[in-house]
Design an enzyme around this catalytic site. Structure first.
Site, PDB file in Angstrom:
ATOM      1  N   ASP A 156       0.813  -1.216   0.000  1.00 16.82           N
ATOM      2  CA  ASP A 156       0.000   0.000   0.000  1.00 16.82           C
ATOM      3  C   ASP A 156       0.850   1.271   0.000  1.00 16.82           C
ATOM      4  O   ASP A 156       2.068   1.225   0.180  1.00 16.82           O
ATOM      5  CB  ASP A 156      -0.956  -0.003   1.208  1.00 16.82           C
ATOM      6  CG  ASP A 156      -0.266  -0.396   2.514  1.00 16.82           C
ATOM      7  OD1 ASP A 156       0.974  -0.376   2.568  1.00 16.82           O
ATOM      8  OD2 ASP A 156      -0.974  -0.718   3.479  1.00 16.82           O
ATOM      9  N   ASN A 188      -7.368  -2.493  14.528  1.00 18.71           N
ATOM     10  CA  ASN A 188      -8.750  -2.868  14.219  1.00 18.71           C
ATOM     11  C   ASN A 188      -8.811  -4.099  13.311  1.00 18.71           C
ATOM     12  O   ASN A 188      -9.849  -4.393  12.739  1.00 18.71           O
ATOM     13  CB  ASN A 188      -9.493  -1.686  13.578  1.00 18.71           C
ATOM     14  CG  ASN A 188      -8.845  -1.237  12.263  1.00 18.71           C
ATOM     15  OD1 ASN A 188      -7.894  -1.864  11.780  1.00 18.71           O
ATOM     16  ND2 ASN A 188      -9.357  -0.170  11.682  1.00 18.71           N
ATOM     17  N   HIS A 194      -7.042  -4.560  10.490  1.00 17.45           N
ATOM     18  CA  HIS A 194      -6.827  -4.360   9.055  1.00 17.45           C
ATOM     19  C   HIS A 194      -5.536  -5.011   8.583  1.00 17.45           C
ATOM     20  O   HIS A 194      -4.588  -5.175   9.351  1.00 17.45           O
ATOM     21  CB  HIS A 194      -6.923  -2.878   8.659  1.00 17.45           C
ATOM     22  CG  HIS A 194      -5.773  -2.012   9.027  1.00 17.45           C
ATOM     23  ND1 HIS A 194      -5.916  -0.852   9.750  1.00 17.45           N
ATOM     24  CD2 HIS A 194      -4.442  -2.097   8.780  1.00 17.45           C
ATOM     25  CE1 HIS A 194      -4.740  -0.272   9.916  1.00 17.45           C
ATOM     26  NE2 HIS A 194      -3.822  -1.018   9.328  1.00 17.45           N
ATOM     27  N   GLU A 248      -9.592  -1.871   5.573  1.00 18.79           N
ATOM     28  CA  GLU A 248     -10.222  -1.560   6.851  1.00 18.79           C
ATOM     29  C   GLU A 248     -11.464  -2.431   7.070  1.00 18.79           C
ATOM     30  O   GLU A 248     -11.942  -3.082   6.132  1.00 18.79           O
ATOM     31  CB  GLU A 248     -10.629  -0.079   6.857  1.00 18.79           C
ATOM     32  CG  GLU A 248      -9.448   0.905   6.719  1.00 18.79           C
ATOM     33  CD  GLU A 248      -8.693   1.128   8.027  1.00 18.79           C
ATOM     34  OE1 GLU A 248      -8.687   0.231   8.890  1.00 18.79           O
ATOM     35  OE2 GLU A 248      -8.110   2.214   8.181  1.00 18.79           O
TER      36      GLU A 248
HETATM   37  C1  GLP Z   1      -0.445   0.489   8.519  1.00 15.43           C
HETATM   38  C2  GLP Z   1      -0.077  -0.388   7.332  1.00 15.43           C
HETATM   39  C3  GLP Z   1      -0.220  -1.857   7.646  1.00 15.43           C
HETATM   40  C4  GLP Z   1       0.434  -2.167   8.983  1.00 15.43           C
HETATM   41  C5  GLP Z   1      -0.236  -1.380  10.072  1.00 15.43           C
HETATM   42  C6  GLP Z   1       0.349  -1.655  11.442  1.00 15.43           C
HETATM   43  O1  GLP Z   1      -1.786   0.746   8.596  1.00 15.43           O
HETATM   44  N1  GLP Z   1      -0.850  -0.082   6.176  1.00 15.43           N
HETATM   45  O2  GLP Z   1       0.350  -2.625   6.600  1.00 15.43           O
HETATM   46  O3  GLP Z   1       0.351  -3.544   9.250  1.00 15.43           O
HETATM   47  O4  GLP Z   1      -0.057  -0.004   9.772  1.00 15.43           O
HETATM   48  O5  GLP Z   1       1.461  -0.847  11.659  1.00 15.43           O
HETATM   49  P1  GLP Z   1       2.542  -1.083  12.782  1.00 15.43           P
HETATM   50  O6  GLP Z   1       3.345  -2.253  12.307  1.00 15.43           O
HETATM   51  O7  GLP Z   1       3.356   0.174  12.804  1.00 15.43           O
HETATM   52  O8  GLP Z   1       1.814  -1.355  14.024  1.00 15.43           O
END
Ligand code: GLP
Length: 233
Positions: free
Chosen positions: A62, A128, A130, A135
């Site tokens: 993404d 949440n 995702h 989402e």
């Molecule tokens: C973002 C990314 C996800 C990731 C999530 C969790 O939303 N799009 O791919 O898994 O954050 O992030 P973190 O690893 O910093 O907790």
């Protein structure tokens, strides 16, 4: 799902790296990569290793709409700094958040995914539930699309920005349908803040309201979690 419990994020990164090496020995050529703090220990292992990735292709999940490689908070920049600048790949794909025609960019990215089927997909998980930026409510058949970020995600990610108003409210994300077509999936989660999502993902019903629960339907998923993320199981 295979669940591997590790002491901390560093051990988790080592374990994920071992699995990637095993996959590469068996012929994996395309890695699906993720951003966020979770895979940082994996990328540290990869960059510290003497493994050559110059024959490998990466396809990222993404990117924020409106941000590109020259923006410090873009996922393209994150990947360059944490991995690609130190370990060159043959080709690296990240959605173009600055594309003038976002619909066309989603189509282009689906073509990229179709011509580079992912052998091993690395995933983190949002609080949440995702995956990527899919989402709650996202279709399990979804392909690449522009998504509205939830307040929970914007708040979780604001730490990377000067102020919450600077966090983009939309992103381009690979869809859940595409993620599910990866041959192998390695989901990593560390810290208590992920415990609720991990419990629902593994023990809860398969529901669009907790996007990661779809992984129960995939036949080769490894979940790497530390004690805090496993604390509600
Ligand atoms: C973002 C990314 C996800 C990731 C999530 C969790 O939303 N799009 O791919 O898994 O954050 O992030 P973190 O690893 O910093 O907790």
């Amino acid at each position: 799902m295979e669940i591997i419990r590790v002491k901390d994020a560093v051990q988790g990164g080592k374990k994920a790296f071992e699995l990637i090496q095993e996959g590469m020995e068996k012929g994996a050529k395309v890695l699906g990569l993720a951003t966020g703090s979770t895979p940082e220990t994996l990328y540290a292992e990869m960059t510290a290793s003497d493994i050559d990735f110059s024959h490998m292709t990466s396809v990222n999940l993404d990117e924020y709409v409106g941000l590109g490689g020259s923006d410090d908070q873009s996922y393209r920049h994150f990947m360059d700094v944490h991995l690609f600048d130190k370990k060159p790949f043959a080709e690296t794909f990240v959605p173009n958040g600055k594309a003038s025609d976002l619909k066309e960019e989603c189509q282009r990215y689906d073509d990229v995914i179709a011509s580079h089927p992912v052998d091993i997909q690395i995933l983190g998980i949002g609080q949440n539930g995702h995956i990527g930026f899919n989402e709650p409510g996202a279709s399990f058949e979804g392909t690449t699309s522009v998504v509205d970020l939830t307040e929970s995600t914007i708040n979780a990610n604001k730490r990377y920005f000067d102020k919450v108003e600077d966090v983009p409210t939309t992103a381009i994300s690979m869809g859940i349908g595409s993620i599910m077509r990866s041959k192998k999936i390695i989901l990593m989660a560390f810290g208590e803040v992920k415990a609720g999502a991990i419990q629902k993902m593994i023990e809860g019903p398969i529901t669009n309201e907790l996007p990661a629960s779809v992984l129960q339907n995939h036949n080769d998923v490894v979940v790497i979690i530390d004690e805090a993320a496993a604390s509600k199981l």
